[in-house]
Design an enzyme around this catalytic site. Structure first.
Site, PDB file in Angstrom:
ATOM      1  N   THR A 257       0.833  -1.200   0.000  1.00 47.62           N
ATOM      2  CA  THR A 257       0.000   0.000   0.000  1.00 47.62           C
ATOM      3  C   THR A 257       0.868   1.249   0.000  1.00 47.62           C
ATOM      4  O   THR A 257       1.976   1.236   0.552  1.00 47.62           O
ATOM      5  CB  THR A 257      -0.971   0.037   1.200  1.00 47.62           C
ATOM      6  OG1 THR A 257      -1.867   1.153   1.039  1.00 47.62           O
ATOM      7  CG2 THR A 257      -0.267   0.185   2.542  1.00 47.62           C
TER       8      THR A 257
ATOM      9  N   ASN B 155      -1.023   4.045   0.875  1.00 49.94           N
ATOM     10  CA  ASN B 155      -1.974   4.873   1.624  1.00 49.94           C
ATOM     11  C   ASN B 155      -1.441   5.041   3.061  1.00 49.94           C
ATOM     12  O   ASN B 155      -1.292   4.071   3.806  1.00 49.94           O
ATOM     13  CB  ASN B 155      -3.344   4.164   1.602  1.00 49.94           C
ATOM     14  CG  ASN B 155      -4.402   4.886   2.401  1.00 49.94           C
ATOM     15  OD1 ASN B 155      -4.176   5.334   3.523  1.00 49.94           O
ATOM     16  ND2 ASN B 155      -5.593   4.993   1.827  1.00 49.94           N
TER      17      ASN B 155
ATOM     18  N   GLY C 201      -2.754   6.347   5.788  1.00 52.51           N
ATOM     19  CA  GLY C 201      -3.695   5.983   6.854  1.00 52.51           C
ATOM     20  C   GLY C 201      -3.675   4.482   7.103  1.00 52.51           C
ATOM     21  O   GLY C 201      -3.593   4.015   8.248  1.00 52.51           O
TER      22      GLY C 201
ATOM     23  N   ASP D  72      -7.393  -4.555   0.289  1.00 52.51           N
ATOM     24  CA  ASP D  72      -8.336  -3.678  -0.388  1.00 52.51           C
ATOM     25  C   ASP D  72      -9.538  -3.517   0.523  1.00 52.51           C
ATOM     26  O   ASP D  72      -9.989  -4.477   1.146  1.00 52.51           O
ATOM     27  CB  ASP D  72      -8.759  -4.239  -1.751  1.00 52.51           C
ATOM     28  CG  ASP D  72      -9.293  -3.138  -2.653  1.00 52.51           C
ATOM     29  OD1 ASP D  72      -8.538  -2.191  -2.944  1.00 52.51           O
ATOM     30  OD2 ASP D  72     -10.476  -3.200  -3.064  1.00 52.51           O
TER      31      ASP D  72
ATOM     32  N   GLY E 293      -9.908   8.950   5.559  1.00 50.70           N
ATOM     33  CA  GLY E 293     -11.016   8.591   4.656  1.00 50.70           C
ATOM     34  C   GLY E 293     -12.370   9.012   5.196  1.00 50.70           C
ATOM     35  O   GLY E 293     -12.581  10.160   5.591  1.00 50.70           O
TER      36      GLY E 293
ATOM     37  N   HIS F 293     -12.721  -3.298  10.468  1.00 48.24           N
ATOM     38  CA  HIS F 293     -12.592  -4.266   9.379  1.00 48.24           C
ATOM     39  C   HIS F 293     -11.123  -4.653   9.169  1.00 48.24           C
ATOM     40  O   HIS F 293     -10.771  -5.815   9.056  1.00 48.24           O
ATOM     41  CB  HIS F 293     -13.181  -3.650   8.110  1.00 48.24           C
ATOM     42  CG  HIS F 293     -12.661  -2.266   7.791  1.00 48.24           C
ATOM     43  ND1 HIS F 293     -12.487  -1.291   8.751  1.00 48.24           N
ATOM     44  CD2 HIS F 293     -12.227  -1.700   6.634  1.00 48.24           C
ATOM     45  CE1 HIS F 293     -11.999  -0.197   8.185  1.00 48.24           C
ATOM     46  NE2 HIS F 293     -11.834  -0.425   6.901  1.00 48.24           N
ATOM     47  N   ARG F 294     -10.226  -3.651   9.164  1.00 48.08           N
ATOM     48  CA  ARG F 294      -8.809  -3.904   8.895  1.00 48.08           C
ATOM     49  C   ARG F 294      -8.145  -4.628  10.073  1.00 48.08           C
ATOM     50  O   ARG F 294      -7.396  -5.586   9.880  1.00 48.08           O
ATOM     51  CB  ARG F 294      -8.096  -2.578   8.609  1.00 48.08           C
ATOM     52  CG  ARG F 294      -6.636  -2.715   8.206  1.00 48.08           C
ATOM     53  CD  ARG F 294      -6.079  -1.405   7.670  1.00 48.08           C
ATOM     54  NE  ARG F 294      -6.838  -0.940   6.530  1.00 48.08           N
ATOM     55  CZ  ARG F 294      -7.771   0.012   6.579  1.00 48.08           C
ATOM     56  NH1 ARG F 294      -8.016   0.653   7.702  1.00 48.08           N
ATOM     57  NH2 ARG F 294      -8.458   0.325   5.507  1.00 48.08           N
TER      58      ARG F 294
END
Ligand code: IMP
Length: 211
Positions: free
Chosen positions: A7, A9, A11, A73, A167, A194-195
């Site tokens: 990644t 990203n 965050g 994802d 986000g 979720h992560r």
């Protein structure tokens, strides 16, 4: 064990580093391996499912790095929008012609503004939503992926709350925490997110496999 996290990203990277803290994995990111951003990276998020995109990211970066790689994802599914923005969460406002980069706060602010606009006439009880995350681990570029998926339930507020997270977090009221993910301290978000759930489950699989 050296593990590449596929990644760019910030965050996500912050949260993933925190989840692995103290565990016997040496995390590296594309930038640490001097893997510059190439135009074909844009194709990695063109799949129609989180799983397809997670595997594409893992395979792509494993091919470039020759390291075991974890692809992730994730996105937000809003029931009143029939699951949108879903796999398009990252660049949703761009797909609707809003120039995220031009707006103060960048793409996240543009995405959140679009979400509020799309839900303007939706009553509180119908503003249910969930984050979904799929992580894909592959040991080599051609190996079969190990896939884990997790979700967390919430509701979309009518105005942002909190300064943490990234986000859509200021608009996502976690059912389990009773605050938005932008108001929650990082350990609380990690516990129910979720992560957090998906990556902890994957770590269990990897630890079992190594025994
Ligand atoms: P992608 O997985 O790189 O396509 O990006 C996922 C997108 O979903 C992010 O850019 C965010 O817009 C959104 N998203 C995923 N997980 C989170 C989260 O934990 N908080 C806030 N937004 C998230």
């Amino acid at each position: 064990m050296k593990l590449l996290i596929a990644t760019r990203n910030d965050g996500k990277a912050r949260e993933i580093r925190d989840i692995f803290a103290g565990l016997p994995f040496q995390l590296v990111f594309p930038v640490d391996q001097f893997l510059e951003r190439l135009p074909d990276e844009l194709d990695l998020e063109r799949g129609t499912s989180f799983a397809e995109n997670a595997v594409a990211k893992a395979r792509y970066f494993a091919t470039r790095s020759h390291l075991p790689t974890l692809g992730e994802d994730s996105g937000l599914e809003v029931d009143a929008l029939e699951g949108a923005p879903g796999v398009f969460s990252a660049r949703w406002s761009l797909l609707h012609g809003v120039e995220g980069g031009q707006r103060e706060g960048g793409i996240d602010a543009a995405n959140n503004a679009l979400l509020l606009e799309r839900l303007a006439n939706v009553p509180d009880e119908a503003r249910t939503a969930r984050y979904r995350c799929v992580v894909a681990y592959i040991e080599t570029a051609t190996a079969k992926p190990e896939l884990v998926e997790a979700t967390c339930e919430g509701r979309i507020l009518t105005a942002p709350r909190g300064n943490g997270g990234f986000g859509y977090d200021p608009l996502f009221l976690s059912t389990e925490l009773g605050v938005t993910f932008a108001e929650a301290a990082l350990p609380a978000k990690q516990r129910v997110s979720h992560r957090g759930r998906a990556i902890r489950a994957l770590i269990e699989v990897l630890v079992r496999r190594s025994q």
